[in-house]
Design a protein around this motif. Structure first.
Motif, PDB file in Angstrom:
ATOM      1  N   ASP A  11       0.854  -1.192   0.000  1.00  0.00           N
ATOM      2  CA  ASP A  11       0.000   0.000   0.000  1.00  0.00           C
ATOM      3  C   ASP A  11       0.887   1.237   0.000  1.00  0.00           C
ATOM      4  N   SER A  12       1.040   1.857  -1.187  1.00  0.00           N
ATOM      5  CA  SER A  12       1.955   2.996  -1.315  1.00  0.00           C
ATOM      6  C   SER A  12       1.468   4.230  -0.553  1.00  0.00           C
ATOM      7  N   SER A  13       0.189   4.247  -0.149  1.00  0.00           N
ATOM      8  CA  SER A  13      -0.308   5.394   0.613  1.00  0.00           C
ATOM      9  C   SER A  13       0.181   5.364   2.056  1.00  0.00           C
ATOM     10  N   LYS A  14       0.763   4.232   2.468  1.00  0.00           N
ATOM     11  CA  LYS A  14       1.216   4.085   3.854  1.00  0.00           C
ATOM     12  C   LYS A  14       2.737   4.087   3.981  1.00  0.00           C
ATOM     13  N   THR A  71       5.754   7.080   3.043  1.00  0.00           N
ATOM     14  CA  THR A  71       5.903   8.451   2.569  1.00  0.00           C
ATOM     15  C   THR A  71       7.350   8.902   2.639  1.00  0.00           C
ATOM     16  N   THR A 124       6.805  15.579  -2.729  1.00  0.00           N
ATOM     17  CA  THR A 124       5.579  15.307  -3.491  1.00  0.00           C
ATOM     18  C   THR A 124       5.830  14.544  -4.791  1.00  0.00           C
ATOM     19  N   ARG A 156       7.453   8.329  -6.795  1.00  0.00           N
ATOM     20  CA  ARG A 156       6.515   7.211  -6.934  1.00  0.00           C
ATOM     21  C   ARG A 156       7.226   5.905  -6.634  1.00  0.00           C
ATOM     22  N   ASP A 196       4.512   2.868   7.553  1.00  0.00           N
ATOM     23  CA  ASP A 196       3.483   2.470   8.501  1.00  0.00           C
ATOM     24  C   ASP A 196       3.504   0.948   8.658  1.00  0.00           C
ATOM     25  N   PHE A 200       2.123  -0.977   5.596  1.00  0.00           N
ATOM     26  CA  PHE A 200       2.482  -0.608   4.226  1.00  0.00           C
ATOM     27  C   PHE A 200       2.725  -1.844   3.366  1.00  0.00           C
TER      28      PHE A 200
END
Length: 200
Positions: free
Chosen positions: A29-32, A34, A45, A48, A75, A78
């Motif tokens: 899960d790349s949203s977890k 950063t 920002t 990727r 996280d 992740f």
């Protein structure tokens, strides 16, 4: 279990940052996970993640700045591997990119280079091909090259795919592509412009 391609907690500017796992990932899960920079942990920002086909390595693609601190915050959720294992707790991996002065620049002038054979210049360091560059003319330059003593080889790339092909004796009786060693070794020093004339 997570490993990476940092050396002395530094990232080579010529490489992407890589995270490797000893088991293929079941979920990622790349949203977890950063990326942040500087001591203030300013969010980055423009980056990727790319999960490779074996699902055991993730590359972080970013235009890395030289001599800059980065922090990768992971996280617990992740990633989960095929055995159901996750991180035991949130983790932060801090590292710094190398300085441009850690590298040397290089200029080579080739004599008797046959451009009709699609030559590719191979840099060999510690018996491993470290870099490769198709040659479009007799002059070659690179602004960033790791210091060290390199052996040079010229690959005559018949099919123009940028890599050595072993041929196909039984199918089409096609010979392996020719790789010609260059007699002269070159020593690239950090923070300097290195220039050499190479006769083939």
């Amino acid at each position: 279990r997570v490993s990476n391609n940092l050396v002395n907690n530094q990232l080579d500017l010529l490489n992407e940052f890589e995270i490797s796992f000893d088991q293929p990932l079941k979920t990622f899960d790349s949203s977890k996970i950063t990326l942040h920079t500087d001591s203030t942990f300013k969010p980055v920002t423009n980056y990727r993640f790319v999960l490779d086909s074996s699902r055991s390595q993730v590359k972080v693609l970013h235009a890395w700045k030289e001599n800059t601190a980065y922090h990768l915050i992971m996280d617990i959720d992740f990633a989960e591997d095929s055995s159901g294992r996750k991180l035991l707790k949130p983790d932060t991996l801090s590292f710094r990119t190398k300085k441009q002065s850690d590298y040397g620049s290089l200029k080579l002038r080739f004599r008797n280079l046959d451009l009709s054979k699609n030559p590719v210049l191979l840099f060999v360091l510690n018996n491993n091909i470290s870099r490769s560059f198709p040659l479009a003319g007799p002059d070659f330059s690179a602004s960033l090259l790791l210091p060290g003593e390199y052996e040079l080889r010229i690959l005559y790339d018949d099919n123009k795919n940028g890599k050595w092909d072993p041929g196909d004796f039984f199918g089409g009786r096609k010979q392996p592509e020719l790789v010609k060693p260059v007699e002269r070794k070159i020593n690239v020093k950090a923070g300097t412009e290195n220039e050499f004339d190479i006769s083939l």
